[in-house]
Motif scaffolding. Sequence first.
Motif, PDB file in Angstrom:
ATOM      1  N   ALA A 439       0.856  -1.191   0.000  1.00 43.09           N
ATOM      2  CA  ALA A 439       0.000   0.000   0.000  1.00 43.09           C
ATOM      3  C   ALA A 439       0.888   1.236   0.000  1.00 43.09           C
ATOM      4  O   ALA A 439       1.992   1.233   0.563  1.00 43.09           O
ATOM      5  CB  ALA A 439      -0.936   0.006   1.201  1.00 43.09           C
ATOM      6  N   ALA A 440       0.401   2.294  -0.637  1.00 41.05           N
ATOM      7  CA  ALA A 440       1.197   3.512  -0.767  1.00 41.05           C
ATOM      8  C   ALA A 440       0.296   4.715  -0.974  1.00 41.05           C
ATOM      9  O   ALA A 440      -0.845   4.592  -1.414  1.00 41.05           O
ATOM     10  CB  ALA A 440       2.170   3.389  -1.942  1.00 41.05           C
ATOM     11  N   GLY A 441       0.836   5.882  -0.669  1.00 44.95           N
ATOM     12  CA  GLY A 441       0.119   7.128  -0.895  1.00 44.95           C
ATOM     13  C   GLY A 441      -0.757   7.509   0.277  1.00 44.95           C
ATOM     14  O   GLY A 441      -0.532   7.110   1.424  1.00 44.95           O
ATOM     15  N   ASP A 442      -1.800   8.277  -0.015  1.00 41.76           N
ATOM     16  CA  ASP A 442      -2.656   8.821   1.046  1.00 41.76           C
ATOM     17  C   ASP A 442      -3.333   7.739   1.874  1.00 41.76           C
ATOM     18  O   ASP A 442      -3.638   7.957   3.042  1.00 41.76           O
ATOM     19  CB  ASP A 442      -3.730   9.718   0.434  1.00 41.76           C
ATOM     20  N   ILE A 443      -3.581   6.571   1.297  1.00 40.28           N
ATOM     21  CA  ILE A 443      -4.258   5.522   2.045  1.00 40.28           C
ATOM     22  C   ILE A 443      -3.370   5.000   3.171  1.00 40.28           C
ATOM     23  O   ILE A 443      -3.846   4.350   4.108  1.00 40.28           O
ATOM     24  CB  ILE A 443      -4.699   4.366   1.117  1.00 40.28           C
ATOM     25  N   VAL A 444      -2.086   5.312   3.128  1.00 40.75           N
ATOM     26  CA  VAL A 444      -1.158   4.940   4.198  1.00 40.75           C
ATOM     27  C   VAL A 444      -0.825   6.140   5.079  1.00 40.75           C
ATOM     28  O   VAL A 444      -0.876   6.066   6.302  1.00 40.75           O
ATOM     29  CB  VAL A 444       0.148   4.341   3.623  1.00 40.75           C
ATOM     30  N   ARG A 445      -0.510   7.284   4.461  1.00 35.74           N
ATOM     31  CA  ARG A 445      -0.039   8.433   5.238  1.00 35.74           C
ATOM     32  C   ARG A 445      -1.151   9.407   5.597  1.00 35.74           C
ATOM     33  O   ARG A 445      -0.948  10.342   6.361  1.00 35.74           O
ATOM     34  CB  ARG A 445       1.082   9.162   4.502  1.00 35.74           C
ATOM     35  N   GLY A 446      -2.359   9.216   5.066  1.00 32.13           N
ATOM     36  CA  GLY A 446      -3.427  10.191   5.264  1.00 32.13           C
ATOM     37  C   GLY A 446      -3.385  11.234   4.160  1.00 32.13           C
ATOM     38  O   GLY A 446      -2.451  11.279   3.353  1.00 32.13           O
ATOM     39  N   ALA A 447      -4.405  12.079   4.110  1.00 30.89           N
ATOM     40  CA  ALA A 447      -4.513  13.067   3.039  1.00 30.89           C
ATOM     41  C   ALA A 447      -3.251  13.919   2.974  1.00 30.89           C
ATOM     42  O   ALA A 447      -2.829  14.509   3.964  1.00 30.89           O
ATOM     43  CB  ALA A 447      -5.739  13.946   3.261  1.00 30.89           C
ATOM     44  N   SER A 448      -2.650  13.967   1.796  1.00 27.72           N
ATOM     45  CA  SER A 448      -1.376  14.655   1.655  1.00 27.72           C
ATOM     46  C   SER A 448      -1.278  15.264   0.264  1.00 27.72           C
ATOM     47  O   SER A 448      -2.286  15.494  -0.415  1.00 27.72           O
ATOM     48  CB  SER A 448      -0.222  13.678   1.925  1.00 27.72           C
ATOM     49  N   LEU A 449      -0.048  15.503  -0.183  1.00 20.30           N
ATOM     50  CA  LEU A 449       0.211  16.194  -1.441  1.00 20.30           C
ATOM     51  C   LEU A 449       0.443  15.218  -2.586  1.00 20.30           C
ATOM     52  O   LEU A 449       0.861  14.076  -2.375  1.00 20.30           O
ATOM     53  CB  LEU A 449       1.447  17.086  -1.294  1.00 20.30           C
ATOM     54  N   VAL A 450       0.207  15.697  -3.802  1.00 15.09           N
ATOM     55  CA  VAL A 450       0.486  14.897  -4.997  1.00 15.09           C
ATOM     56  C   VAL A 450       1.938  14.425  -4.997  1.00 15.09           C
ATOM     57  O   VAL A 450       2.230  13.266  -5.302  1.00 15.09           O
ATOM     58  CB  VAL A 450       0.180  15.711  -6.271  1.00 15.09           C
ATOM     59  N   VAL A 451       2.849  15.308  -4.627  1.00 15.43           N
ATOM     60  CA  VAL A 451       4.272  14.969  -4.686  1.00 15.43           C
ATOM     61  C   VAL A 451       4.616  13.830  -3.726  1.00 15.43           C
ATOM     62  O   VAL A 451       5.464  12.978  -4.031  1.00 15.43           O
ATOM     63  CB  VAL A 451       5.142  16.214  -4.415  1.00 15.43           C
ATOM     64  N   TRP A 452       3.945  13.765  -2.577  1.00 17.81           N
ATOM     65  CA  TRP A 452       4.182  12.650  -1.655  1.00 17.81           C
ATOM     66  C   TRP A 452       3.606  11.363  -2.214  1.00 17.81           C
ATOM     67  O   TRP A 452       4.152  10.275  -2.013  1.00 17.81           O
ATOM     68  CB  TRP A 452       3.601  12.951  -0.272  1.00 17.81           C
TER      69      TRP A 452
END
Length: 479
Positions: A439-452
Amino acid sequence: MAERMLQFVRLSQQTPEKRDAAERRDDFGEIYQRFTAERAGAQASRCSQCGVPFCSVHCPLNNNIPDWLKLTAEGRLEEAYEVSAATNTFPEICGRVCPQDRLCEGNCVIEKGFDSVTIGAVEKYITDTAFEMGWVKPPIPVREVDRSVGIVGAGPAGMAAAERLRLRGWKVTVYDRYDRVGGLMIYGIPNFKLEKEVVLRRHEQYAAAGIEFILNCAIGQDITLEQLRAKHDAVLIATGVYKARDIGGEGSGLGGIVPALDYLTASNREGLGDAVPEFENGALNARGKKVVVIGGGDTAMDCVRTAIRQGATDVTCLYRRDKANMPGSMREVKNAEEEGVRFSWLSAPEGFVGQGEHVSGVRAVRMHLGLPDATGRQQVEAIPGSAFVEPADLVIKALGFDPEDLPSMFNEPALAVSRWGTVQVDRRTMMTKLPGVFAAGDIVRGASLVVWGIRDGRDAADQIETYVAAQAASALAAE
């Protein structure tokens, strides 16, 4: 280098020309004009080529910014594009939507005293030029490998992982529940920040490389996660977060109170030529209305600026802190102010008032900033007796996003999530509790930026390749 670089002592910062506010209020075109070759080269030459480039350090992708600035200043644009694309899957998108004032440009060493290099505008110019010149090629691998990955979600993280693995010869299939590729880049971000052709051309490029896109496909309904695991060597969950945070209070069930994503999606779909009944009947259309947007992030700025363009009679942003504490980009706040948005700082909504079954106003209270909390951020406290009502025909809630209940949606209770609903992964390998499922992206870190999202997708691709290679080696050793 001395002749072409370090020109910040001679040249002042010049951002791309911005269309007049009165003009841009009437359409959804991008508000910034494109750099000319001469202007891009001149602004790139302001880079100090410092030994420790804080612009790169503070970029989630650690882009080699001084290198491609120098190449741009020297007129070597194709090389500049190659350097930029080596670390960033979508430089033309980051150049448009990244909050550079909080990342690379905000940490430029010449910022204090000389104003930063206009990194984002040069980044956008480089890749837009590369597309026009035909330098951007589909990620066609040198050789195919007998490995397959299924990617759930066609947003920044999923697309970044797809491009990286396809270039290495993998068979890549991307599944998405929506009818277009791009995730929030296509339906969440308005055209005046990111024109949809910029996203759609990446879809065309990746399809030409052999990446398969299965759209209108909901995991758990049209295909199960178990079936994906059986079909592919690895699965990547990159769904993003779409569940809108809500606000309760008296009157919260009145008509005319809508989530930000519903509102923005309707506007973007209408702009793409789709039939949108909720837009046409006025439910998700600000024309002729007094609009109040609750929130202070970039999504709130997208909503207020969209409402202006739709012909709202008045647009107000309610935010419980002051301008200095806005979580969104100050650049976007300034653009909104220029376009006629009114900000009601230090105002916290408590409920809603209505006429009949429809909202007529937001009941709010004035706040003041108190002592810092454990994070160092000042707390907000209500001022007694300061309640007021902000008139509104349409209220848009832009309070952020949380993860959906993926274990239920996917019908996979073994998919572990945190108490916030984000998917739990091994932070070193990016793999979930399910073997072979990452898993990767917002579903792991929470709502964030496109670059992340891009950073996470690229990292996940590397971890997937390492895992599958190790599994293959173990199977071979066991024979």
